[in-house]
Scaffold this motif. Sequence first.
Motif, short mmCIF file in Angstrom:
data_model
loop_
_atom_site.label_atom_id
_atom_site.label_comp_id
_atom_site.label_asym_id
_atom_site.label_seq_id
_atom_site.Cartn_x
_atom_site.Cartn_y
_atom_site.Cartn_z
N LEU A 250 0.83 -1.20 0.00
CA LEU A 250 0.00 0.00 0.00
C LEU A 250 0.87 1.25 0.00
CD1 LEU A 250 -2.80 -1.01 2.55
CD2 LEU A 250 -3.03 -0.75 0.07
N LEU A 251 1.95 1.23 0.77
CA LEU A 251 2.87 2.37 0.79
C LEU A 251 3.54 2.55 -0.56
CD1 LEU A 251 4.54 1.94 4.32
CD2 LEU A 251 2.78 3.59 3.63
N LEU A 252 3.86 1.46 -1.24
CA LEU A 252 4.47 1.55 -2.55
C LEU A 252 3.51 2.17 -3.56
CD1 LEU A 252 6.74 1.05 -4.54
CD2 LEU A 252 5.99 -1.33 -4.75
N LEU A 253 2.24 1.76 -3.51
CA LEU A 253 1.24 2.37 -4.40
C LEU A 253 1.10 3.87 -4.12
CD1 LEU A 253 -1.53 -0.39 -4.36
CD2 LEU A 253 -0.03 0.20 -6.27
N ALA A 254 1.12 4.23 -2.83
CA ALA A 254 1.07 5.65 -2.49
C ALA A 254 2.31 6.37 -3.00
CB ALA A 254 0.93 5.81 -0.98
N GLY A 255 3.48 5.72 -2.89
CA GLY A 255 4.70 6.33 -3.39
C GLY A 255 4.67 6.55 -4.89
N LEU A 256 4.10 5.61 -5.63
CA LEU A 256 3.97 5.78 -7.08
C LEU A 256 3.07 6.96 -7.42
CD1 LEU A 256 3.65 2.07 -8.28
CD2 LEU A 256 5.60 3.60 -8.57
N ALA A 257 2.02 7.16 -6.63
CA ALA A 257 1.14 8.31 -6.85
C ALA A 257 1.88 9.62 -6.59
CB ALA A 257 -0.10 8.20 -5.97
N VAL A 258 2.69 9.64 -5.53
CA VAL A 258 3.48 10.85 -5.23
C VAL A 258 4.51 11.10 -6.32
CG1 VAL A 258 5.12 11.86 -3.59
CG2 VAL A 258 3.11 10.64 -2.74
N MET A 259 5.19 10.04 -6.78
CA MET A 259 6.18 10.19 -7.83
C MET A 259 5.54 10.68 -9.13
SD MET A 259 9.15 9.66 -6.69
CE MET A 259 9.95 9.62 -8.30
N ARG A 260 4.31 10.28 -9.36
CA ARG A 260 3.61 10.76 -10.56
C ARG A 260 3.44 12.27 -10.51
NH1 ARG A 260 -1.68 11.73 -12.55
NH2 ARG A 260 -2.08 10.76 -14.59
#
Length: 408
Positions: A250-260
């Motif tokens: 879940l944290l990785l998915l959130a990180g991908l959203a932030v990186m986007r």
Amino acid sequence: MHHRRLRYAVTSVLLVLAFVLSPLAVVATWAHSQVSDTDRYVQTVAPLAKDPSVQKTVSDRLTTRVVDNVDVNGITDALSNALAKANAPPLIVDKSHLLAGPLKNAITSAVHDVVNKVVTSDEFAQLWDGANRRAHAAVVKTLTGEGNSAVQAKGDAVVLDLGTVVDKVKQKLVDEGYQRAANIPDVDKSITLFRTDKLDKAQDAMRLLDITGTWLPVTVVVIAAVAVWAAPSHRIGLMSAATGIGVMMLLLLAGLAVMRRIYLDSVPPDALPPDAAASIYDTFVRFLRDGTRTVLVVAVITALAGCLYGPGRGARFVRSASSRSTGATGRAMARSGLRTGSTGRWLESHRPWTTGIVITAAALVLFFWNHPTVAGVALVLGITVLVLLILAVLAAASTPTTRKQTPS
């Protein structure tokens, strides 16, 4: 008591290590597949050729570059000279330069129509796939600095050379009757995909991920398995491992959203329109997102399975209901003559072993499956549950139940 505390300590350290490494393992696997697997890379970038925002960007850029190489002022000057030689009225000769704007707009519209036909055609998609397949070494160059190909790292940018597409557009213009298009000089055929002042550091990180892409996932699974084995309660250890890895996904998915968001903010609009930049980012990382979601689903299923094997009231009710259902079905089969005999009795006496073998086989299928998806996990789960139900029914069908005779 000392031994139990030591096991708790070892389990805790191993679980934390597995949690920290699990998102890195997912990213490393994705990066490794993009670098080493040509088919996977082409499959990743293929949707860009059909994306409307990317098609519009390519059409606009190619149109601008072609029209910029047309000497509109030279055409109007030639027209003025021709009118002057033809003894046209001086007012007409003097005003002929005003045709430059409408003439450029007309040329731009005509060229854009031709370019758009090329870019939105199936032939462009085939050219796109072929160019990316031939240029797969570009990914190696971009991430490791080795090889030569169409995608290159130039300074702080990653650019794609569309030379084949530009040549196709020029030929299409000639075929449409614009013979002078053949004389258009070579234009800038590159389009910026990414721009960042951290490209060198990103390349170093991706090289490390590429190296660890093969072994890091295996290492995480081994560490988690050892942690579960070392835990005083294997079931609690398994649930803890699954829950922790699920949280990290879940944290990785959130990180991908932030990186986007960071990526979109870092791309200047003059380099790439925001909608096209968003499409490129989403396309490039979609398999990483899919892989993260797959691991998350597996973690959730594992945690739920651990709960179902626990002493809780809900878990006991589910197990009891399942046992009654399979038992009733098996006994009905036996009464109808479909008895499993010694095979059923063996399945009944070895049920823990058969259950463990089926679950282990399902886990191995997922582990060795190349790029499993959420749908694939659901399919394996469905087959596993079905096999366990069939084995339970076959075990219950060994002999029919005998009713006690009541005295008359």
